[in-house]
Write an enzyme that holds these catalytic residues in place. Structure first.
Site, mmCIF file in Angstrom:
data_model
loop_
_atom_site.group_PDB
_atom_site.id
_atom_site.type_symbol
_atom_site.label_atom_id
_atom_site.label_comp_id
_atom_site.label_asym_id
_atom_site.label_seq_id
_atom_site.Cartn_x
_atom_site.Cartn_y
_atom_site.Cartn_z
ATOM 1 N N SER A 224 0.867 -1.175 0.000
ATOM 2 C CA SER A 224 0.000 0.000 0.000
ATOM 3 C C SER A 224 0.902 1.223 0.000
ATOM 4 C CB SER A 224 -0.907 -0.009 1.229
ATOM 5 O OG SER A 224 -1.889 0.992 1.108
ATOM 6 N N GLU A 225 0.701 2.116 -0.956
ATOM 7 C CA GLU A 225 1.699 3.164 -1.190
ATOM 8 C C GLU A 225 1.775 4.195 -0.071
ATOM 9 O OE1 GLU A 225 -0.924 2.593 -3.201
ATOM 10 O OE2 GLU A 225 -1.771 4.471 -3.992
#
Lengths: 214, 233, 233, 214
Positions: free
Chosen positions: A46-47
């Protein structure tokens, strides 16, 4: 019979290989996590700064400090790690993520992607999309084949502001699957009961058709 | 010289001025410096350029400072959650500079690290590349992005020791560590302030050198934007 | 797909070739991948370009590979401890590229982060700047330095879990974390290999995504170059 | 009576202010840590990845994983932290260190520094010196005023390869102290019984003399 969103997500899940590190965009791409094949272990990034995202939490596990890039509450796994946004995008930009699956407003026949802005209408921002498509090894788009007004979304050239140029490797739409390489776009799979002819009618982009579909 | 201040207003005293640039940590409403944002609203400081990945929501986070019209310009990657933002922007009452999220994160990291410019593939061929220097490395084209610094960075930590060594918690880390390095003055609010020697030196996320002022967070709301739970059974 | 290999030789199998570039972690003899260096010697791989802050000493660390003449070129910031190095260099048997230590560290970090070039003040006006692009930002001159990557990075960790999440210990961290990100294949030797779930996710120094192969270190010497102690009393 | 090494280190310690973050070079600069004034708390950075270095260890505290940039065994303090070399030099390059004290082979009257290389003779490398002088807010040099052969080390122009240009702010040598600004070099202190005339004889650089020394 065109594919449903679930069908598309299921098809996209076939792109996952054992050991892959994967970033899933918001919306339909998120569903792909539900269809990871048996025997295939993938790690979701998840960025906003997490590797190895877990599922949504139970009611009593909800933690405001633990969200994904869609701002949804999630959980961690035994193998999880957290890091800063700079480190997260170093991971993305540096080519360490194997696969990104994301949505699109338009894709061109050379793999240009537009998925962040409609001029004069929407002021939201590109978030991490430009970084993802520039940095991730393989980019898969899941999208409805046509817009609500019926217009084509797979085009000769995108008309909306671009997210990236020559970045899309695979399109999974409700009518089938297109592979995009330097040589051009190829229709490689069809949804049940959809014909090549119908796809041509609903598509502006030029594409060739894989032998097994002719 | 103690770095600990009694409250948010005191910690911002003497370092705010109209037209200043402020970096605010957080991703969405996760890991935002709630107390310091409120104190910033209370200060009345105007014409702020705010560097923050998001712009809060209408009634929380940086949204507070939009409502009071204290923000002149935002540098962000995504502001989709804020209607007031969209209204002000479309009415041309607010300047906006969109940065790709990774470019924004790296620009801040670069600013803190004394790197005035770096090349990235992100945004090549898009409007983000307009007017920027292009350069080829090994046959691939990249664009030049510049480092960012702020007059003041406001940062949310989980634990701080009295020297300013910081630890963040889970995805509340996000933009906070880089912003801590890129503020001429960096002000921390921490959920817990501990004595030096409490934190493991191998496990410090932000060394105290980057931290000038520290307050204890109070009355944290930690609002959740998308409360998603799995169905049981 | 297990990342754990039975020993150093097995962990290097299939990824070595003559003329390759190898990054080796460590500062002086602190935090060096002792087992992997020995296995590299055992492999006989030749014409190596070695990227490492130092070059070991005559009879330890990368010094082993100098003695066997497996290294064609070194990219380092300081090699003052190694007489054999000096001899080979002055006899023009060895190529050498000196990088300022911070530039070297940042070049490796940039390589792993997909940044092909960045500007720095370091070295402006010195021979380091010769032939490099100069550019002014805000009236100050900077030079362009490029990112570095390696065919293989060999890295020393303190603890590794079976997914490749790593923790380093004290100043044995040094160049290891960046090199872990900049190897096309990154091979770790760890003092301890633990099950996933043992390490705190908030405290991972290197996430497992960067790690392809892991071995357990054996027979570590951990040699000390300057044993300095304070006089008691 | 010229200053001893200890005198010079003691004089350099006067540059330390409460709350400073300081990097001390190898050699005489290391001695400065012994003369930190009462009531002044400074934090020592070691560029190999540590903030808040402690003293040398007792015999039973020696730890091979805990060394300074001179490869000497050291100890940690309650306030210590460790980080990578990239993070360490981000700290240095980003201007977060207040003061660096280091040795020199030559300094020019405009503050150029040479301290890393004698062509054809020495192959050691610059280590972190170029980064330190480029990044640290204030750079203080401690050096013998003349080389062993009596030649001047404070010169109009350095003849050895440079470490940095216009980087030295203060020179502390055995004969006195020079301040270097954009306006030029000024002799601001003299060692006991050393005359301005003697300093001029032993110096190639042009410098003015502070009023109180005339």
């Amino acid at each position: 019979m065109a594919w449903t969103r679930e069908n598309m997500a299921r098809r996209a899940a076939k792109e996952l290989q054992d050991g892959y590190y994967v970033n899933l965009g918001i919306g339909i791409p998120t569903l792909v996590a539900n269809f990871i094949p048996d025997g295939v272990s993938v790690t979701l990034q998840s960025e906003n700064g997490m590797l190895a995202m877990g599922p949504f939490p139970a009611e009593d596990e909800v933690d405001a400090d633990l969200i994904n890039a869609g701002k949804q509450t999630i959980t961690e796994l035994d193998k999880s790690s957290y890091f800063s946004s700079a480190d997260s995008f170093a991971m993305i930009r540096g080519g360490h993520i194997d696969l990104s699956i994301l949505g699109a407003m338009q894709v061109s026949e050379t793999g240009d992607l537009a998925n962040w802005m409609i001029p004069g209408k929407m002021v939201k921002g590109m978030g991490g999309a430009m970084d993802l498509v520039a940095g991730v090894k393989k980019v898969v788009v899941i999208m409805d084949h046509n817009a609500r007004d019926g217009s084509a979304k797979f085009l000769k050239n995108c008309t909306l502001p671009l997210t990236g140029v020559h970045v899309v490797d695979l399109i999974i739409s409700d009518v089938g699957v297109f592979k995009i390489t330097k040589e051009g776009a190829t229709l490689i799979e069809l949804a049940p009961d959809v014909t090549v002819e119908e796809v041509r009618e609903r598509t502006e982009a030029s594409f060739s058709v894989a032998d097994n579909l002719l | 010289m103690s770095k600990i201040y009694p409250n948010a207003a005191a910690a911002l005293e003497g370092i705010l001025f109209d037209g200043m640039t402020i970096m605010a940590g957080g991703f969405g409403l996760c890991g935002i410096p709630e107390n310091l944002i409120l104190a910033l609203r209370g200060s009345g400081t105007k014409d702020i350029t705010a560097i923050s990945n998001n712009a809060g929501v209408d009634d929380f986070g940086l949204g507070y400072l939009l409502t009071t019209r204290q923000i002149k310009k935002m540098i962000s990657s995504y502001v989709g959650e804020n209607k007031e933002f969209e209204r002000q922007y479309l009415a041309e009452e607010l300047e906006l500079e969109f940065n790709p999220q990774g470019t924004l994160a790296e620009r801040i990291r670069a600013g803190g690290a004394g790197i005035p410019g770096f090349f990235t593939k992100t945004g090549v061929g898009t409007i983000i590349a307009d007017g920027k220097e292009h350069k080829d490395f090994d046959g691939e084209t990249y664009i030049l992005e510049t480092g960012l610094i702020a007059d003041v960075s406001i940062v949310k930590a989980y634990k701080a020791d009295t020297e300013g060594n910081l630890i963040y918690r889970k995805t509340a880390r996000n933009f906070n560590p880089m912003m801590a390095t890129a503020g001429k003055v960096t002000v921390i609010e921490a959920e817990e302030i501990v004595e030096v020697g409490t934190l493991d030196p191998d496990q410090i996320h932000t060394p105290g050198i980057y931290v000038q002022r520290i307050i204890q967070s109070v009355n944290l709301e930690k609002r959740i934007e998308q409360r998603t739970v799995r169905s049981e059974g």
